[in-house]
Enzyme design. Sequence first.
Site, mmCIF file in Angstrom:
data_model
loop_
_atom_site.group_PDB
_atom_site.id
_atom_site.type_symbol
_atom_site.label_atom_id
_atom_site.label_comp_id
_atom_site.label_asym_id
_atom_site.label_seq_id
_atom_site.Cartn_x
_atom_site.Cartn_y
_atom_site.Cartn_z
ATOM 1 N N TRP A 150 12.097 -19.694 3.494
ATOM 2 C CA TRP A 150 11.765 -18.736 4.949
ATOM 3 C C TRP A 150 9.697 -19.693 5.173
ATOM 4 O O TRP A 150 9.478 -18.954 5.458
ATOM 5 C CB TRP A 150 11.671 -17.614 4.312
ATOM 6 C CG TRP A 150 11.479 -17.029 3.009
ATOM 7 C CD1 TRP A 150 10.142 -16.509 2.909
ATOM 8 C CD2 TRP A 150 12.351 -16.931 1.643
ATOM 9 N NE1 TRP A 150 9.825 -16.656 0.863
ATOM 10 C CE2 TRP A 150 11.386 -17.180 0.645
ATOM 11 C CE3 TRP A 150 13.656 -17.316 1.711
ATOM 12 C CZ2 TRP A 150 12.584 -16.410 -0.840
ATOM 13 C CZ3 TRP A 150 14.155 -17.048 0.394
ATOM 14 C CH2 TRP A 150 13.098 -16.945 -0.581
ATOM 15 N N ARG A 151 9.352 -19.985 4.201
ATOM 16 C CA ARG A 151 7.646 -20.167 4.145
ATOM 17 C C ARG A 151 7.890 -21.228 5.201
ATOM 18 O O ARG A 151 6.624 -22.248 5.289
ATOM 19 C CB ARG A 151 7.877 -20.779 3.031
ATOM 20 C CG ARG A 151 7.087 -19.541 2.224
ATOM 21 C CD ARG A 151 6.165 -19.289 0.752
ATOM 22 N NE ARG A 151 5.682 -18.675 0.617
ATOM 23 C CZ ARG A 151 5.776 -18.113 -0.851
ATOM 24 N NH1 ARG A 151 4.967 -19.258 -1.714
ATOM 25 N NH2 ARG A 151 4.613 -17.178 -1.040
ATOM 26 N N GLU A 174 12.065 -10.977 3.280
ATOM 27 C CA GLU A 174 11.309 -9.398 3.598
ATOM 28 C C GLU A 174 12.289 -8.703 2.644
ATOM 29 O O GLU A 174 11.929 -8.233 1.465
ATOM 30 C CB GLU A 174 10.583 -9.735 4.222
ATOM 31 C CG GLU A 174 8.989 -10.227 4.252
ATOM 32 C CD GLU A 174 8.628 -10.339 2.715
ATOM 33 O OE1 GLU A 174 8.774 -9.222 1.924
ATOM 34 O OE2 GLU A 174 7.538 -11.477 2.946
ATOM 35 N N GLN A 217 13.727 -5.158 -3.928
ATOM 36 C CA GLN A 217 14.822 -5.865 -5.376
ATOM 37 C C GLN A 217 15.775 -6.356 -6.167
ATOM 38 O O GLN A 217 16.378 -6.378 -6.213
ATOM 39 C CB GLN A 217 15.176 -4.507 -4.994
ATOM 40 C CG GLN A 217 14.995 -3.365 -4.534
ATOM 41 C CD GLN A 217 14.361 -1.942 -5.370
ATOM 42 O OE1 GLN A 217 14.537 -2.567 -6.793
ATOM 43 N NE2 GLN A 217 13.153 -1.492 -5.177
ATOM 44 N N THR A 218 14.964 -8.066 -5.134
ATOM 45 C CA THR A 218 15.702 -8.538 -5.635
ATOM 46 C C THR A 218 14.774 -10.400 -6.124
ATOM 47 O O THR A 218 14.239 -10.424 -5.313
ATOM 48 C CB THR A 218 16.933 -9.249 -4.534
ATOM 49 O OG1 THR A 218 17.566 -7.686 -3.890
ATOM 50 C CG2 THR A 218 17.536 -10.302 -5.062
ATOM 51 N N GLY A 262 23.007 -6.165 -3.566
ATOM 52 C CA GLY A 262 23.143 -4.673 -3.569
ATOM 53 C C GLY A 262 22.083 -3.891 -3.121
ATOM 54 O O GLY A 262 22.068 -4.876 -2.476
ATOM 55 N N TYR A 289 4.978 -2.772 3.712
ATOM 56 C CA TYR A 289 4.805 -3.822 3.786
ATOM 57 C C TYR A 289 5.421 -4.889 4.743
ATOM 58 O O TYR A 289 5.098 -5.912 4.047
ATOM 59 C CB TYR A 289 5.318 -4.291 1.876
ATOM 60 C CG TYR A 289 5.583 -4.891 1.734
ATOM 61 C CD1 TYR A 289 4.479 -5.806 1.204
ATOM 62 C CD2 TYR A 289 6.657 -5.593 1.678
ATOM 63 C CE1 TYR A 289 4.464 -6.881 0.749
ATOM 64 C CE2 TYR A 289 6.623 -7.488 1.007
ATOM 65 C CZ TYR A 289 5.796 -7.591 0.842
ATOM 66 O OH TYR A 289 5.805 -8.806 0.111
ATOM 67 N N ASP A 319 2.055 -4.499 -1.773
ATOM 68 C CA ASP A 319 3.538 -4.246 -2.785
ATOM 69 C C ASP A 319 2.273 -4.156 -4.396
ATOM 70 O O ASP A 319 1.696 -4.154 -4.940
ATOM 71 C CB ASP A 319 4.060 -5.100 -2.814
ATOM 72 C CG ASP A 319 4.219 -6.991 -2.712
ATOM 73 O OD1 ASP A 319 2.727 -6.552 -3.244
ATOM 74 O OD2 ASP A 319 4.643 -7.799 -3.696
ATOM 75 N N CYS A 335 -13.466 -11.444 -10.851
ATOM 76 C CA CYS A 335 -12.145 -10.480 -11.523
ATOM 77 C C CYS A 335 -12.813 -9.083 -12.678
ATOM 78 O O CYS A 335 -13.915 -10.080 -13.668
ATOM 79 C CB CYS A 335 -11.047 -10.673 -12.092
ATOM 80 S SG CYS A 335 -9.943 -9.344 -12.568
ATOM 81 N N THR A 379 18.270 2.019 -9.152
ATOM 82 C CA THR A 379 17.045 2.886 -9.132
ATOM 83 C C THR A 379 16.699 3.557 -10.029
ATOM 84 O O THR A 379 16.470 4.012 -10.933
ATOM 85 C CB THR A 379 15.981 2.162 -8.234
ATOM 86 O OG1 THR A 379 16.425 0.949 -7.000
ATOM 87 C CG2 THR A 379 15.162 2.169 -8.202
#
Length: 342
Positions: free
Chosen positions: A22-23, A35, A40-41, A79, A118, A136, A206, A295
């Site tokens: 997808w990139r 996306e 969740q994967t 899922g 998101y 996210d 940072c 979940t």
Amino acid sequence: MQNNMQNNLINWYHQYHRQFPWRETENPYFIWISEIMLQQTTTEAVIPYFNRFLTTFPTITDLATASLEDVYKLWEGLGYYRRAKHIHETAKIIVHQYNGIFPNTHKEILALKGIGPYTAGAICSIAYHMPTPAIDGNVLRIISRQYLLKDNIAETKTQKHITSIVAELLMGYDASAFNQGLMDLGATICRPLNPKCDQCPIQKTCLAYQNNQQKVLPINIKNIKHKELHYITGIITYQDQFLLFQNPPGLLENLYGFVQYECESPYRFQEEFENQYHLPLSIVSYIQDIKHVFTHRTWHMHIYHFVLDKPIKGLYTLDDIHNLPLSTAHLKVLKSFLKHMK
């Protein structure tokens, strides 16, 4: 601080970014599907699903005109099947309202079913290079550490604050590379536990690292009630066929599964089944206990084999089942039964 942070992150992303199918495109349809699948994967698990899905449905129109059952079948194993239902419904909306062309404004994209802030931000920044935040868990963690934010990132007000920070950071920079850089940094270096600060391209800016707080932040305390549910799950057979039902709206909507009741014994299961189907069952054997985690709930499935003495609607052979969209939980049930019967 900001200029160094953005430039260092973007330069690092261009040099070291992970390679995914997808990139290799800026097609908003492809990016949208990736996306949704990535929710969740893991990325590694998504790749074959993504390739199969877009080979079968290369355009939004192809997806919109497919049957929901075909979409579910290609989604089988990923899922969270409501995602598949939403993309099917959204594809139809795009065909009817946008002539099959994916919309190109943040407001229109955010209004589509199944697309939250998101995903809308990711599509807008990656496909259209708009300066839209894509917030996210990775981004919440990175920004919390960068700015030494000690507020709980599980709280809405903290998430809004971080969104405003990212929106400011994006102004004047390559939004696609910046947002995807945050995604990769969070996945590979700025990890939840034991961050690899010695490899981090934005270590110098940072504040958590400077104050030795990188293993403390972010603060992420969720108040989620998790249900533990116990079922007697019945493998109900008639000759070489299995009884399956299609789930109603709600959890695992439209997917097929075995009959199960929240009861304490297989004998109580027999009673529940006879009340519902008006047919008797004979118990053959106990098979196995299986746990499946969602979940916000966990299913404990105590599997027993039952047999019918006459046919009933909803019986399928193994070949039939191969072409049906089964829930992942009940695929486990079927596999345990077939292993038991060998």
